[in-house]
Design a protein around this motif. Structure first.
Motif, mmCIF file in Angstrom:
data_model
loop_
_atom_site.group_PDB
_atom_site.id
_atom_site.type_symbol
_atom_site.label_atom_id
_atom_site.label_comp_id
_atom_site.label_asym_id
_atom_site.label_seq_id
_atom_site.Cartn_x
_atom_site.Cartn_y
_atom_site.Cartn_z
ATOM 1 N N ALA A 60 0.807 -1.275 0.075
ATOM 2 C CA ALA A 60 -0.010 -0.201 -0.103
ATOM 3 C C ALA A 60 0.929 1.282 -0.011
ATOM 4 C CB ALA A 60 -0.972 0.025 1.186
ATOM 5 N N VAL A 61 0.337 2.208 -0.513
ATOM 6 C CA VAL A 61 1.131 3.492 -0.502
ATOM 7 C C VAL A 61 0.872 4.264 0.696
ATOM 8 C CG1 VAL A 61 1.449 5.877 -1.596
ATOM 9 C CG2 VAL A 61 0.997 3.773 -2.832
ATOM 10 N N CYS A 62 1.758 4.746 1.437
ATOM 11 C CA CYS A 62 1.786 5.355 2.692
ATOM 12 C C CYS A 62 1.361 6.813 2.548
ATOM 13 C CB CYS A 62 3.130 5.609 3.379
ATOM 14 S SG CYS A 62 3.118 6.168 5.188
ATOM 15 N N GLN A 63 0.402 6.990 2.952
ATOM 16 C CA GLN A 63 -0.639 8.455 2.970
ATOM 17 C C GLN A 63 -0.554 9.025 4.355
ATOM 18 O OE1 GLN A 63 -2.441 9.621 -0.099
ATOM 19 N NE2 GLN A 63 -0.979 8.257 -0.990
ATOM 20 N N THR A 64 -0.240 8.352 5.252
ATOM 21 C CA THR A 64 -0.434 8.837 6.879
ATOM 22 C C THR A 64 0.747 8.786 7.712
ATOM 23 O OG1 THR A 64 -2.670 8.132 6.656
ATOM 24 C CG2 THR A 64 -1.932 8.650 8.872
ATOM 25 N N VAL A 65 1.072 9.862 8.411
ATOM 26 C CA VAL A 65 2.163 9.860 9.475
ATOM 27 C C VAL A 65 1.436 9.753 10.622
ATOM 28 C CG1 VAL A 65 3.905 11.229 10.507
ATOM 29 C CG2 VAL A 65 3.701 11.535 8.180
ATOM 30 N N TYR A 66 1.978 8.937 11.747
ATOM 31 C CA TYR A 66 1.339 8.268 12.798
ATOM 32 C C TYR A 66 2.189 9.033 13.990
ATOM 33 C CZ TYR A 66 -1.152 5.206 10.017
ATOM 34 O OH TYR A 66 -1.835 4.727 8.895
ATOM 35 N N CYS A 67 1.762 9.412 15.036
ATOM 36 C CA CYS A 67 2.405 9.626 16.536
ATOM 37 C C CYS A 67 1.506 8.675 17.451
ATOM 38 C CB CYS A 67 2.250 11.114 16.844
ATOM 39 S SG CYS A 67 3.079 11.500 18.389
ATOM 40 N N SER A 68 2.541 7.794 17.934
ATOM 41 C CA SER A 68 2.023 6.854 19.132
ATOM 42 C C SER A 68 1.663 7.880 20.248
ATOM 43 C CB SER A 68 3.217 5.939 19.504
ATOM 44 O OG SER A 68 2.735 5.145 20.617
ATOM 45 N N LEU A 69 0.542 7.930 20.923
ATOM 46 C CA LEU A 69 0.043 8.495 21.975
ATOM 47 C C LEU A 69 0.246 7.513 23.142
ATOM 48 C CD1 LEU A 69 -2.816 10.536 20.760
ATOM 49 C CD2 LEU A 69 -0.515 11.261 21.045
ATOM 50 N N GLY A 70 0.277 6.240 22.815
ATOM 51 C CA GLY A 70 0.214 5.172 23.627
ATOM 52 C C GLY A 70 0.306 3.733 22.927
ATOM 53 N N GLY A 71 1.174 3.010 23.522
ATOM 54 C CA GLY A 71 1.455 1.755 22.589
ATOM 55 C C GLY A 71 2.885 1.673 22.132
ATOM 56 N N ALA A 72 3.004 0.395 21.556
ATOM 57 C CA ALA A 72 4.305 -0.016 20.688
ATOM 58 C C ALA A 72 4.046 -0.320 19.379
ATOM 59 C CB ALA A 72 5.177 -0.987 21.552
ATOM 60 N N PHE A 73 4.813 -0.077 18.614
ATOM 61 C CA PHE A 73 4.466 -0.285 16.937
ATOM 62 C C PHE A 73 5.811 -0.743 16.171
ATOM 63 C CE2 PHE A 73 1.318 2.534 18.681
ATOM 64 C CZ PHE A 73 0.039 2.228 18.058
ATOM 65 N N TYR A 74 5.845 -1.464 15.571
ATOM 66 C CA TYR A 74 7.087 -1.722 14.733
ATOM 67 C C TYR A 74 6.841 -1.845 13.005
ATOM 68 C CZ TYR A 74 4.903 -6.347 14.281
ATOM 69 O OH TYR A 74 4.192 -7.336 14.430
ATOM 70 N N GLN A 75 7.707 -1.601 12.257
ATOM 71 C CA GLN A 75 7.769 -1.816 10.991
ATOM 72 C C GLN A 75 8.750 -3.070 10.558
ATOM 73 O OE1 GLN A 75 8.451 1.457 8.225
ATOM 74 N NE2 GLN A 75 8.289 2.902 10.068
ATOM 75 N N VAL A 76 8.135 -3.781 9.743
ATOM 76 C CA VAL A 76 8.765 -5.319 9.419
ATOM 77 C C VAL A 76 8.618 -5.563 7.921
ATOM 78 C CG1 VAL A 76 6.392 -6.441 9.960
ATOM 79 C CG2 VAL A 76 8.513 -7.617 10.091
ATOM 80 N N SER A 77 9.546 -6.213 7.508
ATOM 81 C CA SER A 77 9.492 -6.833 5.915
ATOM 82 C C SER A 77 9.583 -8.232 6.246
ATOM 83 C CB SER A 77 10.474 -6.308 5.056
ATOM 84 O OG SER A 77 11.628 -6.404 5.513
ATOM 85 N N TYR A 78 9.514 -9.194 5.365
ATOM 86 C CA TYR A 78 9.811 -10.653 5.394
ATOM 87 C C TYR A 78 10.905 -11.070 4.411
ATOM 88 C CZ TYR A 78 5.766 -10.357 8.394
ATOM 89 O OH TYR A 78 5.200 -10.021 9.674
ATOM 90 N N ASN A 79 11.709 -11.859 4.647
ATOM 91 C CA ASN A 79 12.804 -12.388 3.922
ATOM 92 C C ASN A 79 12.209 -13.577 3.000
ATOM 93 O OD1 ASN A 79 12.768 -14.816 5.412
ATOM 94 N ND2 ASN A 79 14.767 -14.014 6.429
ATOM 95 N N ASP A 80 13.073 -13.999 2.208
ATOM 96 C CA ASP A 80 12.525 -15.189 1.296
ATOM 97 C C ASP A 80 11.942 -16.364 1.895
ATOM 98 O OD1 ASP A 80 13.306 -13.514 -0.827
ATOM 99 O OD2 ASP A 80 15.518 -14.336 -0.957
ATOM 100 N N GLU A 81 12.562 -16.430 3.195
ATOM 101 C CA GLU A 81 12.093 -17.474 3.963
ATOM 102 C C GLU A 81 10.601 -17.347 4.764
ATOM 103 O OE1 GLU A 81 15.474 -16.647 4.280
ATOM 104 O OE2 GLU A 81 15.853 -18.210 2.563
ATOM 105 N N GLN A 82 10.138 -15.998 4.378
ATOM 106 C CA GLN A 82 9.060 -15.629 5.208
ATOM 107 C C GLN A 82 9.149 -15.219 6.646
ATOM 108 O OE1 GLN A 82 6.285 -14.086 3.411
ATOM 109 N NE2 GLN A 82 7.857 -14.489 2.129
ATOM 110 N N GLU A 83 10.480 -15.042 7.007
ATOM 111 C CA GLU A 83 10.740 -14.800 8.482
ATOM 112 C C GLU A 83 10.674 -13.047 8.649
ATOM 113 O OE1 GLU A 83 14.586 -16.593 8.597
ATOM 114 O OE2 GLU A 83 13.790 -18.523 9.045
ATOM 115 N N PRO A 84 10.346 -12.744 9.659
ATOM 116 C CA PRO A 84 10.152 -11.249 9.734
ATOM 117 C C PRO A 84 11.643 -10.547 9.980
ATOM 118 C CG PRO A 84 9.537 -12.336 11.846
ATOM 119 C CD PRO A 84 9.451 -13.363 10.775
ATOM 120 N N VAL A 85 11.805 -9.300 9.410
ATOM 121 C CA VAL A 85 12.954 -8.786 9.540
ATOM 122 C C VAL A 85 12.285 -7.333 10.125
ATOM 123 C CG1 VAL A 85 14.795 -7.579 8.220
ATOM 124 C CG2 VAL A 85 14.025 -9.669 7.254
#
Length: 194
Positions: free
Chosen positions: A47-72
């Motif tokens: 998807a195309v990123c259209q939004t900037v976020y600010c965490s007011l509470g909670g934890a978030f992460y950015q992830v991709s997946y390698n060829d073995e579908q393991e999270p990076v």
């Protein structure tokens, strides 16, 4: 719009620049507050990123997946931090990463359309462009070729909350080291050996 909401927005704008009370109110009136459940996807890969976020509470992460579908793990985000997929947002092309909630949380959502509206109202909102610079800080951090101990010390000095919100396996992945290396680094630092 409550005074508590105005105060929260003012606090989130402080690291970005200097805004008058009226400008904070304009901003607060146009951004959206959203509750997010654990594992919710804020931005799906592709998807195309259209939004900037600010965490007011909670934890978030950015992830991709390698060829073995393991999270990076690409990035970890703490309360009070602004985050988005920089490449996708700037170029308006599909994101290579997913942004996901690690825990229940609350985010402030600032869309690209709202940014444009605010800038059209007042050039003072050009300060929002500093959000784009924050996204490149992590790249510079890893470009410095720091040792595993130096990377972990950086977390201890500047982002200790990561250790309370994310498991060590995710922190190790974020620091681009194996969990075993992170364990050895933590053990050496605990014994006072660098």
């Amino acid at each position: 719009m409550t005074e508590a909401w105005i105060a929260t927005v003012a606090q989130m704008l402080t690291p970005i620049g200097t805004f008058s009370e009226e400008q904070v109110r304009l901003f607060a009136h146009r951004v959206r507050r959203r509750s997010v459940e654990k594992d919710a996807v804020l931005l799906a890969a592709g998807a195309v990123c259209q939004t900037v976020y600010c965490s007011l509470g909670g934890a978030f992460y950015q992830v991709s997946y390698n060829d073995e579908q393991e999270p990076v793990i690409i990035d970890l985000h703490l309360p009070g931090q602004w985050f988005f997929n920089h490449q996708s947002f700037v170029t308006q092309t599909p994101s290579a990463y997913t942004i996901q909630a690690y825990s229940d949380g609350i985010v402030l959502e600032l869309t690209i359309q709202v940014i444009h509206e605010l800038i059209a109202m007042s050039p003072v909102f050009l300060q929002l462009g500093s959000l784009l610079n924050q996204a490149t800080d992590r790249i510079r951090f890893f470009d410095q070729n720091l040792t595993p101990a130096q990377k972990y010390q950086y977390v201890l000095d500047f982002q200790p909350q990561l250790l309370h919100l994310f498991p060590l396996k995710m922190i190790a992945a974020y620091l681009k080291m194996t969990p075993e290396t992170l364990s050895r680094v933590r053990e050496r630092l605990a014994r006072g050996i660098s």
